[in-house]
Design an enzyme around this catalytic site. Structure first.
Site, PDB file in Angstrom:
ATOM      1  N   ASP A 151      19.446  34.275  49.744  1.00  0.00           N
ATOM      2  CA  ASP A 151      20.484  33.367  49.264  1.00  0.00           C
ATOM      3  C   ASP A 151      21.883  33.882  49.555  1.00  0.00           C
ATOM      4  O   ASP A 151      22.155  35.081  49.505  1.00  0.00           O
ATOM      5  CB  ASP A 151      20.336  33.149  47.753  1.00  0.00           C
ATOM      6  CG  ASP A 151      19.038  32.446  47.409  1.00  0.00           C
ATOM      7  OD1 ASP A 151      18.680  31.511  48.149  1.00  0.00           O
ATOM      8  OD2 ASP A 151      18.385  32.826  46.430  1.00  0.00           O
ATOM      9  N   GLU A 193      13.957  20.876  44.982  1.00  0.00           N
ATOM     10  CA  GLU A 193      13.599  22.294  44.944  1.00  0.00           C
ATOM     11  C   GLU A 193      14.209  22.909  43.691  1.00  0.00           C
ATOM     12  O   GLU A 193      15.422  22.822  43.472  1.00  0.00           O
ATOM     13  CB  GLU A 193      14.160  23.035  46.165  1.00  0.00           C
ATOM     14  CG  GLU A 193      13.491  22.704  47.473  1.00  0.00           C
ATOM     15  CD  GLU A 193      14.099  23.524  48.605  1.00  0.00           C
ATOM     16  OE1 GLU A 193      14.744  24.562  48.330  1.00  0.00           O
ATOM     17  OE2 GLU A 193      13.947  23.122  49.764  1.00  0.00           O
TER      18      GLU A 193
END
EC number: 4.2.1.20
Length: 249
Positions: A54, A43
């Site tokens: 995140d 990724e």
């Protein structure tokens, strides 16, 4: 549409990196050595100024990349120099795609060998336009499912899913503690009742012990925050050894 099963044998090792962290030179050197690593699927995180999905470590890495001027154009330039047999997936926020232009972005990604997109803040209900472009260029738009997603919604989400199912093994932001294994097993069983796509578990996978446990649950394990931490060392040989260690059988 790409079959991700061709990139791994028994279980997929999926890693995440922030492109441009700690700098573009190390990102490029890492990608040049990707084929010598145990990683099956990578990724590629594209730095964004408001990374709502995140945790602190990945958000800080993205800020460092952005502060050095890393943007979607420099990311594309970097990937144009990379040749790999491994599967590459973009993890990118929708605003970046929208600003670049949906079709233009997907077409460019495809030309650079990107197999799929993960767009964490894009809901299923708002994804039609991007789905259309992804289907046109044969790129999978990855479906994310949480352990808390109700069964009927799981059925709806995975009905038209492509590539693989990304099962969020913790509740909230990346890098947080994983939920109980039994809960995950039940969720994997539920998802499997609706789709034959491989299921990869991510969020909260912190060490080799976690990786080994999750291999028993799903078809692949996604390691993000821990691998981003390795890049802080800025020593590629050490980074590669740490990646070998976390994915060891």
């Amino acid at each position: 549409m790409v079959d991700f099963r061709k990139f791994y044998k028994e279980n997929a090792n999926v890693a995440y990196t922030v492109l441009g962290y700690p700098n573009l030179q190390i990102s490029e050197a890492f990608l040049q050595r990707l084929d010598q690593s145990p990683i099956d699927i990578l990724e590629l995180g594209v730095a964004y100024s408001d990374p709502i999905a995140d945790g602190e470590i990945i958000a800080d890495a993205a800020k460092i990349a952005l502060d050095q001027g890393v943007d979607i154009h420099s990311v594309f330039e970097l990937l144009a120099r990379i040749k790999t047999k491994k599967a590459l997936v973009f993890m990118v926020y929708y605003n970046l795609i929208f600003s670049y232009g949906l079709e233009k972005f997907v077409k460019k990604a495809k030309s650079l060998g990107i197999c799929a997109l993960i767009v964490p803040e894009l809901s299923f209900e708002e994804s039609d336009d991007l789905v259309k472009e992804c289907e046109k260029y044969n790129i999978a738009l990855i479906t994310l499912v949480s352990v808390t997603t109700p069964k009927e919604r799981v059925k709806k989400l995975v009905k038209h899913a492509k590539g693989f199912i990304y099962l969020l093994a913790s509740i909230g932001i990346t890098g947080t503690k994983s939920v109980e294994e039994a809960i995950l097993q039940d969720k994997v069983k539920e998802i499997r009742s609706f789709t034959n796509l491989p299921i990869f578990v991510g969020f909260g996978i912190q060490n080799n012990q976690d990786v080994k446990r999750m291999r028993k649950v799903a078809d692949g394990v996604i390691v993000g925050t821990s691998i981003v931490k390795y890049f802080k060392q800025e020593n590629l040989d050490i980074i590669m050894k740490d990646i070998e260690e976390i994915f060891k059988k």
